[in-house]
Design a protein around this motif. Structure first.
Motif, short mmCIF file in Angstrom:
data_model
loop_
_atom_site.label_atom_id
_atom_site.label_comp_id
_atom_site.label_asym_id
_atom_site.label_seq_id
_atom_site.Cartn_x
_atom_site.Cartn_y
_atom_site.Cartn_z
N GLY A 122 0.77 -1.04 0.19
CA GLY A 122 0.08 -0.11 -0.08
C GLY A 122 0.85 1.24 0.12
O GLY A 122 0.30 2.21 -0.11
N THR A 123 2.14 1.17 0.23
CA THR A 123 2.95 2.39 0.08
C THR A 123 3.39 2.95 -1.34
O THR A 123 3.95 3.95 -1.46
N GLY A 124 3.09 2.05 -2.17
CA GLY A 124 3.70 2.11 -3.60
C GLY A 124 4.93 2.00 -4.07
O GLY A 124 5.53 1.60 -3.29
N HIS A 125 5.15 2.70 -5.04
CA HIS A 125 6.65 2.63 -5.44
C HIS A 125 6.94 3.75 -6.27
O HIS A 125 6.11 4.87 -6.33
N TYR A 126 8.14 4.03 -6.48
CA TYR A 126 8.81 5.12 -7.02
C TYR A 126 9.28 4.48 -8.64
O TYR A 126 10.41 3.98 -8.71
N GLY A 127 8.89 5.20 -9.51
CA GLY A 127 9.57 4.98 -10.95
C GLY A 127 8.86 3.70 -11.56
O GLY A 127 8.07 3.01 -10.99
N SER A 128 9.13 3.56 -12.89
CA SER A 128 8.53 2.88 -13.62
C SER A 128 9.57 1.47 -13.54
O SER A 128 10.80 1.76 -13.15
N PRO A 129 9.09 0.07 -13.25
CA PRO A 129 10.08 -1.01 -13.07
C PRO A 129 10.81 -1.17 -14.28
O PRO A 129 10.19 -1.08 -15.42
N VAL A 130 11.97 -1.78 -14.39
CA VAL A 130 12.62 -2.29 -15.64
C VAL A 130 13.08 -3.75 -15.36
O VAL A 130 13.56 -4.00 -14.29
N LEU A 131 12.32 -4.74 -16.06
CA LEU A 131 12.47 -6.21 -15.97
C LEU A 131 11.85 -6.54 -14.67
O LEU A 131 12.37 -7.30 -13.97
N GLY A 132 10.88 -5.77 -14.24
CA GLY A 132 10.00 -6.14 -13.23
C GLY A 132 10.63 -5.50 -11.65
O GLY A 132 10.08 -5.74 -10.52
N LEU A 133 11.77 -4.95 -11.72
CA LEU A 133 12.46 -4.23 -10.59
C LEU A 133 12.59 -2.89 -10.81
O LEU A 133 12.99 -2.25 -11.97
N HIS A 134 12.48 -2.09 -9.56
CA HIS A 134 12.53 -0.54 -9.59
C HIS A 134 14.04 -0.30 -9.62
O HIS A 134 14.87 -1.07 -9.08
N TYR A 135 14.28 0.91 -9.82
CA TYR A 135 15.70 1.31 -9.75
C TYR A 135 16.41 1.25 -8.89
O TYR A 135 17.68 0.71 -8.67
N TYR A 136 15.85 1.37 -7.56
CA TYR A 136 16.58 1.41 -6.42
C TYR A 136 16.82 -0.28 -5.98
O TYR A 136 17.96 -0.47 -5.66
#
Length: 188
Positions: free
Chosen positions: A91-105
């Motif tokens: 429920g906290t969401g994420h930041y940015g679009s995923p790349v190959l299913g994972l986010h930048y961080y």
């Protein structure tokens, strides 16, 4: 490991770190997703790893240069893990679009772990520190020169884009526009 092999591996490592920065920068420009303050700190960690690699390319491999890389990777990895933990709660969401299913961080955390592992591995080989066989200033290697200047260019571009995004003050979280450009437009 010979000094020449060490120099080549350091150049390849610098190109790998440059690729991470390049992809983040391209993602920022093509998708219009401005990096958040924690993302910017992770980029600082990658640039600092590049500083250690660059010192190895400029002056020859030294344990002190590898120490810079280890400290930078620990810093960047800590920031990446902090961001993962901020977004791991449902429920906290994420930041940015995923790349190959994972986010930048998440990718950054993986990359920083690999940097720690690779740097520790490089520290195992004493022959790379032999000064009598090392050529100064890149050793005439096109690969080393290319890696150094690609990293230098990307670090400069990221510094400029960060200044445009944040201006001289604190970065917005989440960022919505290039703050410095907006301020310059309103002053006209």
């Amino acid at each position: 490991m010979t000094p020449e092999l060490s120099r080549t591996l350091n150049a390849l490592g610098m190109l790998s770190v440059s690729l991470v920065l390049l992809l983040a920068y391209i993602y920022q420009l093509t998708l219009g997703e401005l990096p958040c303050p924690l993302c910017l700190l992770q980029r600082v960690g990658f640039v600092a790893v590049g500083v250690g690699l660059g010192l190895n390319l400029l002056y020859g491999a030294r344990p002190q240069h590898y120490a810079i890389m280890l400290l930078a990777a620990l810093f960047g990895g800590s920031v990446a893990v902090r961001q993962i933990l901020l977004h791991i709660v449902p429920g906290t969401g994420h930041y940015g679009s995923p790349v190959l299913g994972l986010h930048y961080y998440t990718w950054a955390a993986i990359c920083f772990f690999l940097i720690l592992l690779g740097t520790a591995f490089m520290l195992l080989f004493d022959r790379q520190y032999d000064t009598d066989t090392q050529e100064p200033r890149f050793g005439g290697s096109v690969l080393a020169k290319s890696a150094f200047f690609v990293m230098l260019g990307l670090a400069t571009l990221n510094a400029i884009s960060t200044l445009l995004e944040c201006g001289p003050g604190i970065c917005a979280d989440p960022p919505t526009s290039y703050k410095l450009i907006d301020e310059l437009r309103t002053n006209d």
